[in-house]
Design a protein around this motif. Sequence first.
Motif, short mmCIF file in Angstrom:
data_model
loop_
_atom_site.label_atom_id
_atom_site.label_comp_id
_atom_site.label_asym_id
_atom_site.label_seq_id
_atom_site.Cartn_x
_atom_site.Cartn_y
_atom_site.Cartn_z
N GLN A 1 0.83 -1.20 0.00
CA GLN A 1 0.00 0.00 0.00
C GLN A 1 0.87 1.26 0.00
N ASP A 2 2.02 1.20 0.67
CA ASP A 2 2.94 2.33 0.64
C ASP A 2 3.46 2.60 -0.78
N GLN A 3 3.73 1.52 -1.51
CA GLN A 3 4.17 1.68 -2.90
C GLN A 3 3.10 2.34 -3.75
N ASP A 4 1.81 1.96 -3.50
CA ASP A 4 0.70 2.57 -4.25
C ASP A 4 0.60 4.06 -3.95
N ILE A 5 0.75 4.41 -2.67
CA ILE A 5 0.68 5.84 -2.29
C ILE A 5 1.85 6.59 -2.91
N GLY A 6 3.03 5.99 -2.91
CA GLY A 6 4.19 6.63 -3.51
C GLY A 6 4.00 6.92 -4.98
N ARG A 7 3.41 5.96 -5.71
CA ARG A 7 3.15 6.19 -7.14
C ARG A 7 2.18 7.34 -7.33
N TYR A 8 1.14 7.42 -6.48
CA TYR A 8 0.17 8.51 -6.59
C TYR A 8 0.84 9.85 -6.34
N LEU A 9 1.68 9.93 -5.33
CA LEU A 9 2.31 11.20 -4.98
C LEU A 9 3.27 11.66 -6.08
N ARG A 10 3.94 10.70 -6.73
CA ARG A 10 4.82 11.09 -7.83
C ARG A 10 4.03 11.70 -8.99
#
Length: 448
Positions: free
Chosen positions: A99-108
């Motif tokens: 889930q952290d990876q998903d949030i990171g992609r969104y923030l990028r």
Amino acid sequence: MKPVIALVGRPNVGKSTLFNRMTKSRDAIVADFSGLTRDRHYGDGRLGDREFIVIDTGGFEPDSSTGIVKEMAKQTRQAVAEADAVIFVLDVRTGLAGQDQDIGRYLRQCNKRVFVAVNKAEGMSDSPLLAEFHELGMGEPHPVSAAHGQGIRSLLEAVLDSFEVPEDAVFEGDAEEEDESKAIRLAVAGRPNVGKSTLINTWLGEERLVAFDMPGTTRDAISVDFEHGGQKFKLIDTAGLRRKGKVFEAIEKFSVVKTLQAISDANVVLLLIDATQGVTDQDAHIAGYALDSGRAVVIAINKWDAIDSYQRETIERQILTRLAFLRFAPILKISALKRQGLGPLWKALADAYSSAYRKMTTPVLTRLIQEAVQHQQPQRAGISRPKLRYAHQGGMNPPIVVIHGNALEGVSDVYKRYLEGRIRDHYKLVGTPLKIELRSSKNPFAET
């Protein structure tokens, strides 16, 4: 203008605890289970002379499509859109989750300044566990412990150092240097649909309004320069100028963060109230923030022509009870649509500004205090009676009066209000708060 920082992360990583630590408050509810925070929560923070606004958000699941989780994700997207920088909060104990990876992609994709804060890392500043978080590709992880206050200052310094301080920024204590010949910064604040856009259209004309109707996120400040009666004004928009549909759906017409920024950046705040709706909790919250910011306030009741005599009596009682803490603010009844009451409104705004920057000389203030004491002395506090010796001005916007004497810690709040009333009456202060600071002389023989 204060930078806005959003806290984003999956559930139960410590965002609310970090929010409370950054704002030095307990405004956000904290418990050891996930999903407690659902709405966006705003607060003020300070690091030295640097002030900022921080937004707490609920647990973020970018791909959620149903139920309350979808609404929480919508709130988080709104917070990210409003923010100037994002602190991505993670949990060192659970490691880097999918889930952290998903949030990171969104923030990028959002193209925001992102700072990685690895929470619950007390005593782990050199731990090899931190290396895992480099996989996000978002810069150096900052180990912090929101619960114990470790690493918070260095994290905030990194975030705030990424913002340039405007050359014309006015810090606390510099207000007295304000040049009264400059434009008055006026913030029009209020709930949605109270008539802000109608009032601004009446002031400026539709053509001027359209020229400044620029698309973008709510953090883009919109100010309009105009002149009335020879006095220059700079109108600070509180997101009411944007036409619905011109900004993507997640951005609301009324934005809390926009209002907070506008109030902080203003000289005078015009609180617009809808006469047909009465005084609501949201009106009181906006008024309270204006008072806490020390800004001059003018209250305008719009759509006064649309209510009957009973409703008029009701709203006047509501203002006396729910906005009693703004007893210094003038109250105007207007109709923006029919252009009624706008002349007295302009005068009230100008009077509030001049009162906020009123110069008070030490001899006059000292004489006022001495006359007040002769008329009514403060009550005894224990074995001694407070003695007020002299007073001087300690600042402007709002005016600050510093009173020196002995045993002043015994002066009651009632007596301070009495002194405030005497000073207000003499200087004819309207629309601005007045702060009184009491400073007792130290006894040089106290330690002998």
